[in-house]
Design an enzyme around this catalytic site. Structure first.
Site, PDB file in Angstrom:
ATOM      1  N   CYS A   1       0.914  -0.641   0.011  1.00 26.44           N
ATOM      2  CA  CYS A   1      -0.021  -0.515   0.064  1.00 26.44           C
ATOM      3  C   CYS A   1       1.105   1.240  -0.285  1.00 26.44           C
ATOM      4  CB  CYS A   1      -0.890  -0.096   1.279  1.00 26.44           C
ATOM      5  SG  CYS A   1      -0.038  -0.103   3.147  1.00 26.44           S
TER       6      CYS A   1
ATOM      7  N   CYS B   1       0.673   9.760   9.618  1.00 25.96           N
ATOM      8  CA  CYS B   1       1.917   9.612   8.806  1.00 25.96           C
ATOM      9  C   CYS B   1       3.398   9.476  10.061  1.00 25.96           C
ATOM     10  CB  CYS B   1       2.276  11.229   7.652  1.00 25.96           C
ATOM     11  SG  CYS B   1       1.099  10.538   6.271  1.00 25.96           S
TER      12      CYS B   1
HETATM   13 FE1  FES Z   1       0.282   7.362   4.389  1.00 27.56          FE
HETATM   14 FE2  FES Z   1       1.599   9.837   4.394  1.00 27.56          FE
HETATM   15  S1  FES Z   1      -0.260   9.362   3.354  1.00 27.56           S
HETATM   16  S2  FES Z   1       2.222   7.559   5.029  1.00 27.56           S
END
Ligand code: FES
Length: 145
Positions: free
Chosen positions: A52, A126
């Protein structure tokens, strides 16, 4: 010629959502490890999934005398916020003589985000990647694998 709404938003630097600190760590990431071939780590943590795209690897070295983190290297396939968050996390883990292992395991995404002067809410996850990978690396070291 009129700019499309999307082009205008992408180029609208006055409404840039990220702090100067986030931008600095994204454009100049600290402690990134691009080639681990010759790097000997005391602990390695891997979280996320390459399938992903949100994947993070953290390598740590431990000072054998102080039992604190002396080096914290990382690499990610995550986004700009993941890069900035993990860069800051690596600084926090090694500054002032290094973090204790207990403290590293308790590091929170909120403390990383605070040092970055904020992240947009939708980018919270994140900052979790690097923090989780650091904890995994510490556990890897403690388990002696
Ligand atoms: Fe998935 Fe930042 S949007 S790591």
């Amino acid at each position: 010629m009129k700019k499309s709404k999307i082009t205008k938003n992408l180029c609208d630097v006055e409404n840039w959502l990220y702090s100067d600190i986030v931008k600095d760590h994204f454009f100049n990431p600290r402690n990134i490890l691009l080639d681990e071939a010759d790097y000997v780590a005391d602990g390695v943590g891997i979280v996320g999934s390459p399938a992903c795209g949100d994947m993070m690897v953290v390598w740590i070295r431990i000072d054998k005398k102080t039992k604190k983190i002396s080096e914290c290297k990382w690499r990610t396939f995550g986004c700009a916020s993941a890069i900035a968050s993990t860069s800051m996390m690596s600084v926090m883990a090694t500054e002032n003589g290094g973090m204790t292992l207990a403290r590293a395991k308790k590091l929170t995404p909120e403390s990383i985000i605070e040092r970055l002067s904020g992240l947009p809410d939708r980018k919270y996850h994140c900052s979790v990647l690097g923090q989780n990978a650091l904890r995994e690396a510490v556990l890897d070291y403690e388990n002696g694998s």
